[in-house]
Design an enzyme around this catalytic site. Structure first.
Site, PDB file in Angstrom:
ATOM      1  CB  SER A 142      -0.976  -0.055   1.171  1.00  4.90           C
ATOM      2  OG  SER A 142      -2.005   0.894   1.036  1.00  4.90           O
ATOM      3  CG  ASN A 174      -2.511  -5.158  -1.987  1.00  3.46           C
ATOM      4  OD1 ASN A 174      -1.688  -5.936  -1.504  1.00  3.46           O
ATOM      5  ND2 ASN A 174      -3.724  -5.526  -2.340  1.00  3.46           N
ATOM      6  CG  HIS A 203      -5.777  -2.917   0.822  1.00  6.58           C
ATOM      7  ND1 HIS A 203      -5.159  -2.337  -0.270  1.00  6.58           N
ATOM      8  CD2 HIS A 203      -5.246  -2.310   1.911  1.00  6.58           C
ATOM      9  CE1 HIS A 203      -4.303  -1.429   0.141  1.00  6.58           C
ATOM     10  NE2 HIS A 203      -4.331  -1.381   1.455  1.00  6.58           N
TER      11      HIS A 203
END
Length: 265
Positions: free
Chosen positions: A96, A120, A241
């Protein structure tokens, strides 16, 4: 499961990190509001072959916060200091926000990177998605943590893993509000590396996401991989996620195969 990792030690620039294993270096970077424990199911597998350092982002876990509002470059420089002390290039893997940081390290410090794995990772958000994250960043308070349930629902609406969800809930509730806002603001302002930077990336790059990921989509990973000379994309079926926590077997297999390529195993 219990989400525990080896005890942290003090790294450069006020960063805390855990170290495990021996061999060529692998550095792991978590996402907004989390901590190194989010890699708890990757560290043992990777440490069988590599020296694994899992870093707490500034203001997260046991790492000191920034003194002023940071930019993406500030996170990059702090973690580049860790890699520079390894005595050789590292495979840098980020999730992320950590993926954005890892990619920028590979772009700005190519001599430090044997390879980069972006898990991600966002790339060229839609206007609707971009507007939504920017509005959220602007409305986050500095003095308290907002209700984590909307975030957890986004992360676990598909991967209904109670242990992982509860761990993330605990970490989010225990976060430093100002550091969380700072990190989320950087995440919201970024749209991924410029195309030319990706075309100029000199190391191998793995773009890994889940088939059910609504924000860091398979199309984003595939688009980035297509720009990088040694880029590859992998999509994990059924994952969303928080796939390092919810789909560790698939994530570990992908990271181990990639690290072997990068470190010449």
């Amino acid at each position: 499961m219990t989400w525990t990792i080896p005890p942290r030690s003090d790294g450069p620039s006020g960063l805390a990190l855990s170290r495990s294993g021996s061999g060529p270096a692998v550095v792991l970077i978590h996402g907004v509001g989390l901590r190194s424990e989010s890699w708890a199911r990757q560290i043992p597998a990777l440490a069988e072959h590599y020296e694994v350092s899992a870093v707490d982002l500034p203001g997260h876990g046991d790492s000191a916060p920034f003194d002023v509002s940071p930019s993406l470059a500030d996170y990059v420089d702090r973690i580049a200091d860790v890699i520079a002390g390894k005595g050789g290039p590292a495979v840098v893997a980020g999730h992320s926000l950590g993926a954005l940081i890892a990619l920028e390290i590979a772009i700005r410090y190519p001599d430090l990177c044997a390879g980069v794995a972006a898990l991600n990772a966002i790339f060229r958000r839609s206007k609707q998605a971009s507007d939504a994250v920017r509005v959220r960043a602007n409305t986050l308070p500095l003095d308290k943590i907002s209700d984590p349930e909307p975030t957890l629902e986004r992360w676990f609406s598909v991967d209904r893993n109670p242990d992982a969800r509860q761990a993330c809930r605990d970490w989010l509730l225990g976060a430093d509000p100002a550091a969380y806002k700072a990190a989320y603001t950087v995440f919201a302002a970024s749209d991924g590396p410029p195309d030319e930077a990706l075309r100029g990336l000199s190391c191998p790059a793995l773009f890994l996401t889940g088939s059910e990921e609504p924000n860091s989509t398979p199309a984003m990973s595939e688009a980035m991989a297509a720009l990088v000379p040694q880029g590859q994309s992998t999509v994990i079926p059924g994952a969303a996620h928080m796939m390092p926590m919810t789909h560790p077997g698939s994530v570990n297999s992908a990271l181990l195969e990639f690290a072997e390529i990068c470190h010449g195993g």
